[in-house]
Design an enzyme around this catalytic site. Structure first.
Site, PDB file in Angstrom:
ATOM      1  N   MET A   1      11.025  24.218   2.075  1.00 54.82           N
ATOM      2  CA  MET A   1      10.353  23.300   1.154  1.00 54.82           C
ATOM      3  C   MET A   1      11.349  22.622   0.206  1.00 54.82           C
ATOM      4  O   MET A   1      11.209  21.442  -0.115  1.00 54.82           O
ATOM      5  CB  MET A   1       9.288  24.050   0.340  1.00 54.82           C
ATOM      6  CG  MET A   1       8.398  23.100  -0.459  1.00 54.82           C
ATOM      7  SD  MET A   1       7.224  23.950  -1.508  1.00 54.82           S
ATOM      8  CE  MET A   1       6.094  24.643  -0.331  1.00 54.82           C
TER       9      MET A   1
ATOM     10  N   TYR B   1      14.875  30.490   7.155  1.00 50.15           N
ATOM     11  CA  TYR B   1      13.681  31.193   7.633  1.00 50.15           C
ATOM     12  C   TYR B   1      13.666  31.271   9.148  1.00 50.15           C
ATOM     13  O   TYR B   1      14.040  30.310   9.832  1.00 50.15           O
ATOM     14  CB  TYR B   1      12.411  30.460   7.170  1.00 50.15           C
ATOM     15  CG  TYR B   1      12.194  30.483   5.684  1.00 50.15           C
ATOM     16  CD1 TYR B   1      12.102  31.680   4.977  1.00 50.15           C
ATOM     17  CD2 TYR B   1      12.070  29.288   4.979  1.00 50.15           C
ATOM     18  CE1 TYR B   1      11.888  31.685   3.611  1.00 50.15           C
ATOM     19  CE2 TYR B   1      11.848  29.281   3.616  1.00 50.15           C
ATOM     20  CZ  TYR B   1      11.759  30.493   2.932  1.00 50.15           C
ATOM     21  OH  TYR B   1      11.545  30.487   1.586  1.00 50.15           O
TER      22      TYR B   1
ATOM     23  N   ARG C   1     -10.498  -0.047  14.993  1.00 50.98           N
ATOM     24  CA  ARG C   1     -10.753   0.733  13.769  1.00 50.98           C
ATOM     25  C   ARG C   1     -11.827   0.011  12.950  1.00 50.98           C
ATOM     26  O   ARG C   1     -13.015   0.138  13.226  1.00 50.98           O
ATOM     27  CB  ARG C   1      -9.470   0.879  12.944  1.00 50.98           C
ATOM     28  CG  ARG C   1      -8.383   1.681  13.623  1.00 50.98           C
ATOM     29  CD  ARG C   1      -7.140   1.886  12.752  1.00 50.98           C
ATOM     30  NE  ARG C   1      -6.824   0.797  11.846  1.00 50.98           N
ATOM     31  CZ  ARG C   1      -5.668   0.647  11.230  1.00 50.98           C
ATOM     32  NH1 ARG C   1      -4.694   1.513  11.411  1.00 50.98           N
ATOM     33  NH2 ARG C   1      -5.457  -0.365  10.418  1.00 50.98           N
TER      34      ARG C   1
ATOM     35  N   LYS D   1       0.842  -1.199   0.000  1.00 48.85           N
ATOM     36  CA  LYS D   1       0.000   0.000   0.000  1.00 48.85           C
ATOM     37  C   LYS D   1       0.881   1.255   0.000  1.00 48.85           C
ATOM     38  O   LYS D   1       2.076   1.183   0.281  1.00 48.85           O
ATOM     39  CB  LYS D   1      -0.917  -0.025   1.229  1.00 48.85           C
ATOM     40  CG  LYS D   1      -0.178  -0.029   2.561  1.00 48.85           C
ATOM     41  CD  LYS D   1      -1.131  -0.344   3.721  1.00 48.85           C
ATOM     42  CE  LYS D   1      -0.384  -0.345   5.049  1.00 48.85           C
ATOM     43  NZ  LYS D   1      -1.232  -0.822   6.152  1.00 48.85           N
TER      44      LYS D   1
HETATM   45  C1  PLP Z   1      -0.525  -1.822   6.769  1.00 50.01           C
HETATM   46  C2  PLP Z   1      -1.106  -3.088   7.284  1.00 50.01           C
HETATM   47  C3  PLP Z   1      -0.287  -4.210   7.516  1.00 50.01           C
HETATM   48  C4  PLP Z   1       1.218  -4.159   7.399  1.00 50.01           C
HETATM   49  O1  PLP Z   1       1.789  -3.580   8.560  1.00 50.01           O
HETATM   50  P1  PLP Z   1       3.365  -3.549   8.783  1.00 50.01           P
HETATM   51  O2  PLP Z   1       3.509  -3.089  10.173  1.00 50.01           O
HETATM   52  O3  PLP Z   1       3.919  -2.574   7.790  1.00 50.01           O
HETATM   53  O4  PLP Z   1       3.871  -4.920   8.541  1.00 50.01           O
HETATM   54  C5  PLP Z   1      -0.907  -5.390   7.879  1.00 50.01           C
HETATM   55  N1  PLP Z   1      -2.251  -5.458   8.020  1.00 50.01           N
HETATM   56  C6  PLP Z   1      -3.062  -4.394   7.838  1.00 50.01           C
HETATM   57  C7  PLP Z   1      -4.528  -4.542   8.009  1.00 50.01           C
HETATM   58  C8  PLP Z   1      -2.513  -3.175   7.474  1.00 50.01           C
HETATM   59  O5  PLP Z   1      -3.305  -2.122   7.309  1.00 50.01           O
END
Ligand code: PLP
Length: 378
Positions: A312, A264, A134, A36
């Site tokens: 930036m 800055y 969640r 992801k």
């Molecule tokens: C992002 C995610 C993972 C991977 O987590 P890591 O700590 O990067 O290994 C696994 N399961 C779910 C549901 C996630 O959202």
């Protein structure tokens, strides 16, 4: 060195990390490569291919668009979408042939018309929230009702798995064990109901490394695949190899007199006569502001302190304390230079964050250059 800032990604390291993680798993446990957020900033499709070469068998993303992107890149492995899917995204995920996650029987009603007549059933995973709070339902009865709804959902869908996700596998293993205890009865009842093969999964990278009892049929590894440490310490502690190096170069060098300031807000006022080197990398590239006056970079195998605020497009480094630096010299922000090494985790701790966020912060403006141990990949 002409590129202002570049992320060099060693795909051979990702492949080896996948193999190392795979070696920690029982022979029946699959490795799912989490790619992801553009492969945690490393590039989703190249990272996915490297992980598959290293022994991963499935992929996971957060969104339907990410699944579609992997399909466009030609990846045909199983893809699991980990995130919530809006009404607009669900058809996209289905069109990509991705597997999805549900936790309410109502989702199945939304899914049924979309998958009716599909040539292959969509794989559905049911999520029990055992403590992360969640997504997923906290109620095992509701999760089981969802399992039954999937099983009764018709030929367009199949029950592919049941899952949960840990809140503290990187930290409090006691709470992770509580989560496992809540998960296991749901697993047993789901297995009893399932008519086909069921993939049970819970572990992220931290649980993969620290909680073997959580491996079940599959683990979902993200950060460890990239050679990051989920505990935000040193990936080498777990035999993991960072795959990404972030490099820039010295664009300007000039003297600064005691009392003159840099950047800055005049955050840095030189306490002595010194030399300032300006590097053309800033928060627009992912060099987060929390690192201003708060970290070092590597030049010519030595460490130099970043002075003043991060802007930036530029940062400034005091070059008057160690060996002189020259315009054009390479700068390593994350990675190794001679005997010196700086991990993303070290920078993350200084910035009050985790390596995950630093990787994701590396912006589109930063070209990714792929290699395999310094050579072009096949
Ligand atoms: C992002 C995610 C993972 C991977 O987590 P890591 O700590 O990067 O290994 C696994 N399961 C779910 C549901 C996630 O959202």
């Amino acid at each position: 060195m002409s590129l202002r800032v570049i992320a060099e990604v060693n795909l051979a390291a990702i492949e080896r990390n996948a193999a190392r993680l795979r070696a920690r798993l029982g022979s029946h446990t699959q490795l799912c490569a989490v790619v992801k957020a553009d492969g945690y900033g490393h590039g989703a499709a190249p990272a996915a291919r490297a992980a598959l070469r290293g022994g991963a068998t499935t992929l996971a993303v957060a969104t339907a668009a990410e699944a579609a992107e992997l399909r466009r890149a030609g990846l045909d492995a199983t893809i699991l979408v980990l995130g919530a899917l809006s009404d607009e995204e669900l058809p996209l995920a289905v069109a990509a042939g991705a597997e999805i996650i549900v936790w309410e029987p109502g989702f199945i009603d939304a899914l049924r018309p979309l998958v009716a007549g599909a040539d292959r059933p969509i794989g559905v995973h049911v999520k029990l929230d055992t403590g992360l709070g969640r997504l997923g339902t906290r109620d095992p009865e509701r999760a089981l009702a969802t399992v039954r709804a999937v099983l009764a959902g018709g030929s367009g869908m199949k029950l592919a798995g049941v899952m949960t996700h840990f809140a503290t596998a990187d930290d409090d293993l006691g709470f992770a064990a509580d989560q496992l205890r809540r998960f296991k009865p749901f697993v047993a009842e789901s297995r009893a109901l399932a008519t086909g093969e069921l993939t049970v999964h819970a572990a992220n990278s931290a649980a993969l490394l620290r909680l073997p009892d959580s491996h079940f049929d599959m683990v979902r590894a993200g950060i460890a695949l990239y050679g990051g440490d989920p505990m935000n310490h040193d990936p080498a502690d777990h035999g993991l190899e960072p795959a990404l190096e972030l490099k820039s170069y010295v664009a300007a060098v000039k003297p600064i007199a005691a009392g003159q300031s840099v950047g800055y807000g005049r955050r840095f006022v030189a306490p002595r006569d010194s030399v300032i080197a300006t590097l053309p990398v800033g928060y627009g590239d992912g060099f987060v502001r929390g690192l201003g006056d708060n970290c070092e970079v590597l030049i010519g195998g030595r460490r130099y302190p970043v002075r003043g605020i991060v802007s930036m497009d530029n940062i400034t480094v005091e070059a008057g304390l160690a060996a002189p630096v020259e315009v054009g010299q390479q700068v390593t922000i994350i990675g190794s230079d001679g005997a010196q090494r700086q991990t993303a985790e070290e920078l993350a701790r200084r910035a009050g964050t985790i390596s995950y966020e630093l990787f994701c912060a590396i912006s589109r403006r930063v070209p990714r250059a792929y290699h395999c141990d310094g050579r072009p990949c096949e």
